[in-house]
Design an enzyme around this catalytic site. Structure first.
Site, PDB file in Angstrom:
ATOM      1  N   SER B  55      19.538  29.306  63.105  1.00  0.00           N
ATOM      2  CA  SER B  55      20.994  29.310  62.882  1.00  0.00           C
ATOM      3  C   SER B  55      21.754  28.836  64.122  1.00  0.00           C
ATOM      4  O   SER B  55      22.937  28.504  64.032  1.00  0.00           O
ATOM      5  CB  SER B  55      21.465  30.726  62.531  1.00  0.00           C
ATOM      6  N   GLY B 231      21.162  30.107  58.024  1.00  0.00           N
ATOM      7  CA  GLY B 231      21.019  28.697  58.454  1.00  0.00           C
ATOM      8  C   GLY B 231      22.231  28.289  59.292  1.00  0.00           C
ATOM      9  O   GLY B 231      23.217  29.044  59.382  1.00  0.00           O
ATOM     10  N   GLY B 233      25.507  25.910  60.725  1.00  0.00           N
ATOM     11  CA  GLY B 233      26.563  25.028  60.244  1.00  0.00           C
ATOM     12  C   GLY B 233      27.575  25.648  59.296  1.00  0.00           C
ATOM     13  O   GLY B 233      27.471  26.828  58.923  1.00  0.00           O
ATOM     14  N   CYS B 258      23.681  35.953  55.376  1.00  0.00           N
ATOM     15  CA  CYS B 258      24.404  35.119  56.366  1.00  0.00           C
ATOM     16  C   CYS B 258      24.891  33.821  55.691  1.00  0.00           C
ATOM     17  O   CYS B 258      25.788  33.887  54.840  1.00  0.00           O
ATOM     18  CB  CYS B 258      23.498  34.838  57.568  1.00  0.00           C
ATOM     19  N   GLN B 262      27.344  33.212  52.284  1.00  0.00           N
ATOM     20  CA  GLN B 262      28.529  32.333  52.222  1.00  0.00           C
ATOM     21  C   GLN B 262      28.402  31.330  51.081  1.00  0.00           C
ATOM     22  O   GLN B 262      29.360  31.086  50.328  1.00  0.00           O
ATOM     23  CB  GLN B 262      28.700  31.613  53.568  1.00  0.00           C
ATOM     24  N   ASN B 300      24.947  36.835  63.526  1.00  0.00           N
ATOM     25  CA  ASN B 300      24.992  35.520  64.174  1.00  0.00           C
ATOM     26  C   ASN B 300      25.697  34.553  63.242  1.00  0.00           C
ATOM     27  O   ASN B 300      25.068  33.835  62.462  1.00  0.00           O
ATOM     28  CB  ASN B 300      23.549  35.042  64.465  1.00  0.00           C
ATOM     29  N   HIS B 343      22.527  40.581  59.373  1.00  0.00           N
ATOM     30  CA  HIS B 343      21.087  40.321  59.248  1.00  0.00           C
ATOM     31  C   HIS B 343      20.297  41.628  59.113  1.00  0.00           C
ATOM     32  O   HIS B 343      19.955  42.262  60.098  1.00  0.00           O
ATOM     33  CB  HIS B 343      20.585  39.537  60.479  1.00  0.00           C
ATOM     34  N   GLU B 345      17.277  41.960  58.404  1.00  0.00           N
ATOM     35  CA  GLU B 345      15.930  41.835  59.014  1.00  0.00           C
ATOM     36  C   GLU B 345      16.010  42.050  60.527  1.00  0.00           C
ATOM     37  O   GLU B 345      14.990  42.258  61.167  1.00  0.00           O
ATOM     38  CB  GLU B 345      15.321  40.454  58.704  1.00  0.00           C
TER      39      GLU B 345
END
Ligand SMILES: Nc1ncnc2c1ncn2[C@@H]1O[C@H](COP(=O)(O)OP(=O)(O)O)[C@@H](O)[C@H]1O
Ligand SMILES: Nc1ncnc2c1ncn2[C@@H]1O[C@H](COP(=O)(O)OP(=O)(O)O)[C@@H](O)[C@H]1O
Ligand SMILES: [Mg+2]
Ligand SMILES: [Mg+2]
Lengths: 1091, 372
Positions: B55, B231, B233, B258, B262, B300, B343, B345
């Site tokens: 990411s 991921g 961007g 994440c 979105q 993140n 996240h 995880e």
């Protein structure tokens, strides 16, 4: 989730006197928690016997009981105050154990008091070593192999299973008290016996030794819903085997992978859930370096020494949040004080490294080996913040008040090097440096010390850089100077290495435009804009303060207050008390108070006490950095004890404005020679004295003045290395070491005023008017250091005329010194002659006690005078002579140093103090004795062994003891005298006469009080083994006539029924009414008579 | 002092930070300078997971904790075999690390991964600059690079579009992982290894699909549930992925994490927007509005889903950020969707929310059972 219903009042139990392993951190957390409880609108009832704390200030809790922390006193207060709940987690182990006693005995139930913060089974599960092991196993967590035993037989069986070395850890003790590592069978038996005795539940854990593993601590908060956060993670530089309280520690954790750290975090939470904590706790882990295997060591279900450190390291006020969680709030409901916009349900992120180093006082306890282990021996600690480990480490070393400028070179014999690395001691860090310098490599040093190679390599980095500094001509390039400062080297260190003056290095550095910058402690590494100005100073590029646009340029006058550094013998929490009150007063006057201190355990370094807190060493370079950044109107030196006073000359010379008494006056008082000239001018008698800087001169002058004498080095506090010399033979024994420690400055030889009453006077002056704050009569004769002697306000047995004359002399001295602020004067009175033997141009350690006794906040008054206000003579002109008695009794750490002689002398050795208040002296004194941990059960045995000069004087008190049902035991000579006065005595022999008599009786628990007064140096030495035995068995030992008389009188009052408890607010209220008044001129006037 | 070559970073607004080059940048023949969007991460541990987290593709990562590299690197902590971040900026890169099983030097790893670094920089100054003025592009070069060139580089570069970033980082993970029972599809938009590990932990056979997956292949694959991964961007840059995700909605239980969260929100028609400087750290507090519990989470992301997703029928907001109130999660029982912005995880960061995988799998079984 709103607060628990039905809570209007809460009782808090404090931690009592400052002792090793339970220090001033409980004043810090207790004060913070009480403020939170009152903000919640609760009535707070506090019991705490320690007068030197901010916590026991009358305006802190609603009802403050300066009473002994005993079951009876607590019960009496609960009965009187009927609090709704009891909060047991703020007073360390003392409060926890007392709360359990109150609950188990049914007292809480009897008066309908609920326990909050943690339930009792939780305390048992956490503190009971075997219960805790079961809890960990149920949570699937690994613990070292061990067995719980309740007797020496069980212990021997466990030894066969576990083998040596093995560690013995008692249940329900703190600071590792009673614990120890056994390497031989003899060690094992001895330590198990001590451990069983020291554990209130007579239980110890025998555990396989995992010495050398890495040791970690997590400070964790949990609320009623099970939400939890880690406030701070701590890694011990000293591996397993050295108590966390005696280890150099670093925050955050440095050498764990995220995966390893998160598993430790999960483990801490599963333990918190199993124990069921509402509030804060400390969980300790060990990790095996080679395999990464993690085991749980222990958990402390309360705020502790490390939660105070964690609060200061992160800016997260653990005690304040813990108090509210105990009331039922959840973490999400509470704000993060530092960043208003985020909740307390937040884990601080640090963008700096924190280093804590303990402060020991081994030099005060001759015969104690500087060897660290699982039992705490440090008196205090310092903390430092830096952008790297090396920067923080060197700053912390500078903060210790041990004359180190940083990671200095300390001469160590090469032969001892390997031993000094493998045996942990207070000097091990310097042994690492010596080892690197001698060519040993990291692998070898790690093998010996077990210190993690990451720390060692950082230390090697410092050693290598120091070599480059020596090889580098002065002045160096800008880049080199910048690198040196970022490595944490002080200008003074660099000056030493380059052989130039400190000011030369400073000038060169500033010429290169290299300046320190200020960074903020904001709990969030800069992610959110923080409100609370809590700063530290480093060498980096950007300054948080200047670019802090939000700070409006208000025209408030700024005042810097210099703190007292780490807690140590002779320089304790009393001076922190004074600094806090000074900061409060400056704020109340509408000015901006700026605190500079480096002690993480105290209230002065709580960031919302002053307008700005600089967590920095109280040393020249760092104070100048604060002064250059803040440009204050002036600096106050008077409230941090000797630490700020030592900087006065250099800072004044560097242009700092000194607020209060000027440099010239301070020197006239501090320099003993000039002080005597001053007294001669004023016609004030001082003990005859002379100065000598050689053996011959010393012996000649000594003969002129006449024995006994006091041999004293210049400019020192806490009576360090001051010695009583009774004959020429004794002076010859002591003169050489005294000359060596005086570093070429002349020694002072004082006539020792024998058998004199010692009197302490504290006064405040605004430059014109002088107000006597308190006159204290000491119980022990002059010769026992004032800090080690009990004392009483108002004076007990001094004639009015003597008190009036002492006050007149104090006023004259204060005026002659143009005193502005506080001053302490010490007198010795013999045959109605008054000798003044010391002037301290600053607040003394008795100030908090005087404030509590007289109900006046003298430091605030003195601060207003220092800031230019005139004293209100109407209100304070007359010395307050309370109609109740306040007795201060010192508390000693001898229990922690079994091999040390508890005989008292002119060198101070107490670590803390307690206070007793009562209608009569006897009631106040016996309460103070109980507060100091003294117990004399009914029908106990009392052993009397005194020098011939005291034999007659003890007859009456011994008779009184007999009448009260105590059994008297004495040596043959003493027994004869007592029997001739009809006192039945059991005769026992001292060791020197062959059999083991007295020692066996003490160890068998048949003797509960030892009265032992010797006079000559030889007889003091002969009786030492008795005092050591008493000390080992925690048996009270009285070594002075005054102490013995007071104790017996006190016991007589006790036999008259239950303990009377009263809040200090009520006592002080009695002073508002026109009690017997005395004007400054000393005439006594009856109440109500025209002034 | 540093034997490393001098270096500097210049932001698009001209602010200049001096330091020393490290990692790949310190080696002769480094094809510097490098540019990227600057983000700061407040985690105190986990630097290896950060620099190997896909990411961060296209971004210069500034670590706020000053001393990085203390415990070296260990292979199984990698979130992806290759580092994704453009550069690592720290206050004090550690040459020596504390030894432990399987540990090697961070700097050597950076050289092997050709990841450039800058050390001895006042990272707190950068963090406060970004906090006050928002995310910014910067360029890092050696002493020989001219300030004007670096400034020009920082100003001229437009952020890479997500489809290019995703394409670079997607698809390198092994395709199928056998499990005892059940089948799960993971759409790899730059998926972190720890997400795949947490799915496999549920005992399901796990198949990883590349970013250019076809919804049809997944629907035909008979999967019990689908995970749309994290991921790099801007979610608005990859409408074609949103389209494929849209075809899955309602037809198979879906967990979005994440970027996945979105994209699913976009598929439902909600808006996304760019945060001032994003959430990058391991101490972000998140409130679960169903239980009022608070969790400390690892995050993140520079983009967030707007609250108006609640207007869509069937969508319930589950989590919001306790610090700034932004949306952190929603559920749609009807469309069998659970999404979280943070996240669960972790790696790096707290394990508090790992239960979300287990709870989602139970929910997926329920949904599938009700469906059948
Ligand atoms: N099994 C063990 N092996 C070696 N050292 C130990 C062991 N258990 C404890 N210690 C050491 O003893 C110290 C004190 O033990 P601890 O249980 O923390 O006592 P306390 O409750 O007084 O803090 C620890 O900090 C650790 O360094
Ligand atoms: N001339 C003296 N005669 C008798 N006792 C003295 C004399 N001078 C000092 N003392 C004793 O020694 C103690 C410490 O001496 P002091 O001058 O107060 O040093 P400090 O700087 O440690 O306070 C005093 O409290 C007092 O009990
Ligand atoms: Mg402990
Ligand atoms: Mg004195």
């Amino acid at each position: 989730m709103p607060r628990l219903e039905g809570i209007r009042s809460v009782m808090v139990i404090g931690s009592g006197p400052i002792v090793i392993g339970q220090g001033c951190e409980f004043d810090y957390s207790g004060t913070q928690a009480i403020r939170a409880l009152r903000e919640e609108g609760l009535r707070v009832v506090l019991i705490n016997s320690n007068p030197a704390t901010i916590m026991t200030d009358p305006d802190m809790a609603d009802a403050t009981y300066l009473e002994p922390l005993t079951f009876d006193a607590c019960r009496a207060i609960i009965e009187k105050e009927r609090p709704d709940v009891l909060l047991p987690t703020l007073g360390g182990q003392t409060a926890l154990n007392l709360s359990m006693e109150l609950s188990d005995s049914g007292v809480l139930e009897e008066f309908g008091v609920r326990l909050i913060g943690v339930d009792l089974n939780a305390i048992r599960r956490a503190e009971d070593r075997s219960g805790f092991k079961v809890l960990c196993e149920e949570a699937g967590l690994d613990t070292p192999r061990s067995a719980v035993v309740h007797s020496i037989e069980e212990a021997m069986h466990a030894l066969d299973l576990l083998g040596l070395p093995a560690i013995i850890r008692p249940s329900f003790t703190l600071g590792g008290s009673g614990s120890g590592m056994a390497r031989t069978r003899e060690d094992f038996v001895r330590i198990v016996k001590t451990g069983l005795r020291k554990s209130p539940v007579h239980e110890v854990l025998i555990e396989e030794s995992i010495e050398g593993w890495k040791e970690f601590e997590l400070e964790v908060m949990r609320d009623r819903d099970g939400n939890h956060v880690v406030v701070c993670s701590i890694e011990n530089l000293d591996p397993m085997g050295v108590h966390t309280g005696d280890s150099i520690t670093v925050a955050p954790v440095q050498t764990l992978r995220d995966r390893e750290y998160q598993l430790m975090r999960d483990a801490a939470f599963s333990i918190m859930d199993a124990v069921g904590i509402w509030g804060g706790a400390n969980v300790q882990f060990a990790v095996e370096p080679a395999t990464g295997r993690m085991t749980v060591i222990e958990m402390n279900p309360r705020v502790s020494r490390s939660s105070a450190l964690a609060s200061k390291a992160t800016g997260y006020p653990i005690a304040k949040v813990a108090a509210r969680l105990a009331l039922g709030y959840t973490l999400a409901e509470l704000p993060n004080d530092v960043v208003g916009t985020i909740p307390a349900a937040f884990e601080p992120s640090l963008d700096y490294v924190v280093v804590k180093i303990p402060r020991w006082n081994f030099e005060k306890f001759r015969g104690v080996e500087d060897v660290l282990g699982s039992q705490m021996q440090s008196i205090g600690e310092v903390m430092a913040l830096g952008r790297t480990f090396n920067e923080a480490l060197q700053k912390a070393l500078r903060s210790l008040e041990s004359d180190w400028a940083g990671f200095d070179t300390v001469e160590l014999a090469p032969a001892d090097l390997e031993r000094l690395l493998s045996t942990p001691s207070s000097m091990r860090l310097f042994a690492v440096k010596a080892a690197y310098t001698a060519g040993l490599d990291t692998a070898r040093i790690h093998e010996l010390s077990r210190i993690d190679p990451w720390f060692l390599e950082n230390l090697r980095g410092l050693v290598e850089f120091e070599k480059r500094v020596r090889a580098q001509a002065f002045p160096p390039t800008r880049e080199f100077m910048r690198a040196a400062k970022r490595f944490g080297f002080s200008d003074r260190q660099l000056a030493g290495l380059w052989g130039v003056g400190e000011d030369d290095v400073t000038a060169a550095r500033e010429g290169m435009d290299i300046h320190p910058v200020v960074k903020m402690v904001d709990t969030c590494a800069g992610e959110f804009e923080a409100r609370t100005p809590y700063y530290y100073i480093v060498y980096d590029d950007e300054c948080d303060v200047e670019s802090d646009a939000r700070r409006s340029r208000q025209a408030k006058k700024k005042v810097v207050i210099l703190g007292s550094g780490p807690n140590r013998i002779g320089q304790g929490i009393e001076f922190d008390y004074c600094c806090v009150h000074a900061a409060m007063a400056v704020r109340e006057m509408g000015c901006e108070s700026i605190m500079v201190n480096c002690n993480p355990e105290t209230v002065s370094t709580d960031f919302d006490i002053s307008d700005r807190l600089y967590f920095e060493p109280v040393s020249y370079e760092h104070v100048m950095a604060v002064v250059r950044k803040e440009k204050p109107a002036g600096v106050i030196f008077q409230f941090g004890g000797q630490t700020p006073l030592k900087l006065l000359h250099r800072l004044a010379a560097a242009g700092v404005t000194v607020l209060g008494t000027g440099v010239e006056s301070v020197d006239r008082a501090e320099d003993r020679e000039r002080c005597h000239e001053l007294m001669n001018e004023l016609g004030i008698m001082h003990p005859p004295c002379a100065f000598a800087s050689s053996r011959e001169a010393a012996v000649r002058e000594a003969a002129k003045i006449g024995y006994p004498l006091l041999l004293r080095p210049p400019y020192v506090l806490g009576g360090r290395s001051m010695e009583l010399v009774r004959s020429e033979e004794e002076i010859l024994e002591s003169i050489d070491s005294a000359l060596r420690s005086s570093e070429s400055r002349a020694l002072m030889i004082d006539k020792f005023i024998e058998g004199a009453v010692e009197v302490d006077v504290d006064c405040v002056s605004d430059g014109e008017n002088v107000v006597i704050a308190g006159v204290m009569e000491h119980m022990e004769e002059a010769g026992i250091h004032s800090g080690d002697s009990s004392c009483v306000i108002p004076p007990l047995a001094l004639e009015e005329e003597i008190i009036a004359e002492i006050k007149r002399q104090t006023v004259r001295i204060a005026r002659a010194l143009n005193l502005v602020g506080m001053m302490n004067a010490q007198f010795a009175i013999k045959d109605n002659r008054i000798y003044c033997f010391e002037i301290n141009p600053r607040a003394s350690r008795t100030v908090p006690y005087v404030s509590k006794a007289t109900g006046v906040q003298w430091v605030k008054l003195a601060t207003r005078a220092i800031m230019g206000e005139k004293l209100d003579m109407q209100r304070y002109g007359e010395t307050i002579m309370p109609d109740y008695m306040s007795v201060k009794v010192p508390v000693f750490p001898f229990e922690k140093f079994p091999g040390v002689d508890s005989i008292l002398g002119p060198e101070m050795r107490s670590t803390g103090e307690v206070m007793g208040i009562g209608e009569t002296f006897d009631e106040a004194f016996i309460k103070a004795q109980f507060a100091a941990g003294y117990r004399l059960p009914k029908g106990a045995g009392v052993f009397i062994s005194v020098a011939n000069r005291y034999k007659r004087k003890v007859i009456f008190p011994v008779k009184a003891l007999r009448e009260m049902g105590y059994h008297i035991v004495a040596t043959p000579g003493m027994a004869k005298v007592l029997r001739s006065h009809g006192v039945p005595v059991r005769v026992v022999h001292k060791l020197s006469e062959g059999d083991q008599g007295i020692i066996d009786m003490v160890e068998a628990g048949e003797v509960h009080l030892v009265v032992n007064m010797a006079w000559s140096r030889k007889s003091i030495e002969d009786d030492k083994f008795i005092r050591l035995a008493a000390n080992k068995m925690k048996v009270q030992c009285i070594t002075t006539m005054a102490g013995f008389h007071a104790l017996v009188l006190g016991l007589q009052t006790l036999s008259g029924g239950p303990l009377h408890v009263e809040s200090i607010q009520n006592y002080n209220a009695r002073l508002a009414k026109p009690a017997a008044r005395e004007t400054a001129q000393g005439e006594v006037r009856a109440a109500g008579e025209a002034a | 002092m540093n034997a490393r070559p001098r270096g500097k970073m210049i932001l698009a607004d001209g602010t200049r930070y001096e330091g020393f080059l490290t990692g790949a940048a310190a080696r002769a023949g480094w094809n510097g300078p490098v540019w990227g969007e600057v983000v700061f991460n407040t985690s105190m541990t986990g630097y290896q997971e950060v620099i190997t987290d896909p990411s961060y593709a296209g971004q210069i990562v500034v670590m706020t904790y000053p001393q990085i590299g203390n415990y070296g690197v260990t292979v199984d902590d990698n979130e992806k075999s290759a580092t994704a971040a453009r550069a690592l900026v720290v206050r004090d890169l550690q040459e020596f690390f504390s030894p432990g099983p399987g540990r090697t030097s961070l700097e050597a790893f950076m050289v092997k991964q050709s990841l450039p670094g800058l050390t001895d920089v006042d990272t707190r100054a950068i963090t406060r600059r970004i906090r006050d003025k928002g995310a910014v592009v910067a360029a890092i070069g050696g002493a020989d690079a001219r300030d004007e060139d670096l400034l020009e580089l920082a100003r001229s570069k437009r952020l890479d579009r997500a489809e290019r970033l995703v394409a670079n980082v997607s698809g390198t993970l092994n395709a199928v992982h056998a499990g005892e029972s059940g089948r799960a599809a993971v759409i790899d938009l730059g998926v972190k290894k720890s997400i795949v590990d947490n799915v496999r932990r549920l005992g399901v056979t796990t198949q990883v699909f590349d970013a250019d997956f076809r919804a049809k292949d997944i629907l035909d694959g008979g999967f019990d549930f689908v995970v749309v991964s994290n991921g790099p961007g801007d979610p608005a840059d990859i409408p074609e992925v949103v389209e494929q995700v849209n075809q899955l909605i309602g037809r198979t239980p879906m967990l979005g994490i994440c970027l996945g969260h979105q994209l699913i929100a976009c598929a439902l028609g909600a808006e996304t927007y760019k945060l001032k400087f994003g959430h990058h750290g391991a101490n972000q507090p998140v409130i679960d509005h169903r239980t009022s519990q608070v969790f400390i989470t690892s995050q993140n992301h520079n983009f967030a889903v707007s609250d108006d997703i609640a207007d869509h029928a069937g969508v319930t907001i589950t989590y919001t950020n306790a610090a700034d109130g932004t949306l952190e999660g929603f559920i749609d029982e009807h469309r069998k969707i659970e999404c979280v912005q943070f996240h669960p995880e972790a790696s790096p960061g707290p394990h508090d929310c790992r239960f979300i995988f287990d709870r989602f799998y139970e929910k997926a079984k329920e949904w599938n059972h009700a469906q059948a």
